[in-house]
Write a protein that holds these residues in place. Structure first.
Motif, mmCIF file in Angstrom:
data_model
loop_
_atom_site.group_PDB
_atom_site.id
_atom_site.type_symbol
_atom_site.label_atom_id
_atom_site.label_comp_id
_atom_site.label_asym_id
_atom_site.label_seq_id
_atom_site.Cartn_x
_atom_site.Cartn_y
_atom_site.Cartn_z
ATOM 1 N N PHE A 68 0.854 -1.179 0.000
ATOM 2 C CA PHE A 68 0.000 0.000 0.000
ATOM 3 C C PHE A 68 0.892 1.231 0.000
ATOM 4 O O PHE A 68 2.107 1.121 0.157
ATOM 5 C CB PHE A 68 -0.938 0.000 1.229
ATOM 6 C CG PHE A 68 -0.210 -0.054 2.539
ATOM 7 C CD1 PHE A 68 0.178 -1.278 3.073
ATOM 8 C CD2 PHE A 68 0.102 1.099 3.233
ATOM 9 C CE1 PHE A 68 0.871 -1.332 4.280
ATOM 10 C CE2 PHE A 68 0.788 1.050 4.444
ATOM 11 C CZ PHE A 68 1.168 -0.172 4.964
ATOM 12 N N GLN B 66 -4.094 2.850 -2.360
ATOM 13 C CA GLN B 66 -4.048 1.756 -3.339
ATOM 14 C C GLN B 66 -3.501 2.192 -4.698
ATOM 15 O O GLN B 66 -3.518 1.425 -5.659
ATOM 16 C CB GLN B 66 -5.457 1.151 -3.519
ATOM 17 C CG GLN B 66 -6.014 0.493 -2.269
ATOM 18 C CD GLN B 66 -5.041 -0.489 -1.630
ATOM 19 O OE1 GLN B 66 -4.376 -1.265 -2.308
ATOM 20 N NE2 GLN B 66 -4.928 -0.446 -0.305
ATOM 21 N N SER B 72 -5.911 1.118 -10.551
ATOM 22 C CA SER B 72 -6.375 1.826 -9.348
ATOM 23 C C SER B 72 -6.412 3.331 -9.576
ATOM 24 O O SER B 72 -7.348 4.006 -9.133
ATOM 25 C CB SER B 72 -5.455 1.548 -8.159
ATOM 26 O OG SER B 72 -5.046 0.243 -8.148
#
Lengths: 188, 83
Positions: A68, B66, B72
């Motif tokens: 992330f 993300q 994304s």
């Protein structure tokens, strides 16, 4: 376990613009922005804090495998060359070395001296740098463990975390490169 | 904006930061910024700021979390533009 991160300051100067609007707000907490404002050298402090966050993230994902991008949530506290980085319930110790050429941070779960070996590359080719760093790492590990290089197996996980295995044992390692500099650390 | 136009815009945004020409040439929805394009993580924030400027949107921390691949980024931009 260990996570490290190096920032080539010349490269950072050329490739990133920390003074652009919203840059600091995206990456740094209020406390970290105060460190930067009060610093004699805001540019170096920006990259010091950044490298601490990166090193801590590299350590964190070894324990919690999930990629992330949330650097702001890795909250740094610094004092002299040492620091602590917190993320949710995770907490680690980070040692930083600052020279006129680079900033290098190394994160561990327990307080420890900075052990990373630094390499200077003539060439900025990333693939070549990776190969050279890996070779130096394997040499160092072979010497430290007194095990022939041929018995060491280098692996990179799906998340990009490197490790070396031998005799069913796994050693966490950390590799970093940026601009003309690279460094590796052994999690032993 | 259709997907092709969006990919073209994103491709232009990431171009200055890529370190793998081959992966960049073949850029698709599945391309990963870090793993494939070898973009330095320090430059991900520049890409996020460039996206904000280009589309006149603001991305929150949760949106950024993300933003590791083209798909994304497309989803986040599309959802912001439709808001």
């Amino acid at each position: 376990m260990v996570g490290n991160d190096i920032v080539d300051l010349k490269e950072a100067q050329n490739a990133s613009s920390w003074q652009r609007p919203r840059f600091l707000d995206k990456l740094f907490t209020d406390i970290e922005q105060t460190y930067i404002e009060n610093s004699n050298n805001p540019f170096t402090t920006v990259w010091r804090l950044w490298s601490m966050k990166e090193a801590a993230y590299k350590l964190f994902i070894q324990q919690n495998p999930d990629r992330f991008y949330n650097p702001k949530k890795f909250e740094c506290r610094i004092e002299k060359n040492s620091g602590i980085v917190k993320f949710q319930t995770f907490r680690c110790y980070v040692e930083t070395k600052i020279t006129s050429d680079y900033v290098l941070s190394e994160a561990r779960c327990i307080q420890n001296n900075l052990t990373s070996e630094v390499l200077k590359f003539e060439d900025k080719n990333q693939k070549m740098q990776s190969v050279m760093l890996k070779r130096m790492l394997m040499n160092a590990l072979s010497e430290t463990l007194k095990i022939p290089k041929t018995a060491l197996i280098f692996r990179v996980s799906k998340l990009g975390t490197p490790s070396v295995s031998y005799n069913n044992k796994i050693i966490n390692v950390s590799l970093t490169h940026h601009g003309n500099y690279g460094a590796f650390a052994l999690g032993v | 904006m259709n997907n092709e136009a969006l990919i073209a815009k994103l491709k232009a945004i990431v171009a200055p930061y890529i370190q793998d020409e081959e992966a960049f040439k073949n850029l698709s929805e599945d391309t990963d910024f870090v793993k494939d394009l070898k973009i330095n993580s320090a430059n991900l924030v520049d890409i996020i700021l460039d996206i904000e400027d280009e589309f006149d949107i603001r991305l929150e921390n949760e949106d950024m979390e993300q933003m590791l691949d083209v798909k994304s980024a497309m989803n986040i931009v599309t959802s912001k533009l439709n808001n």
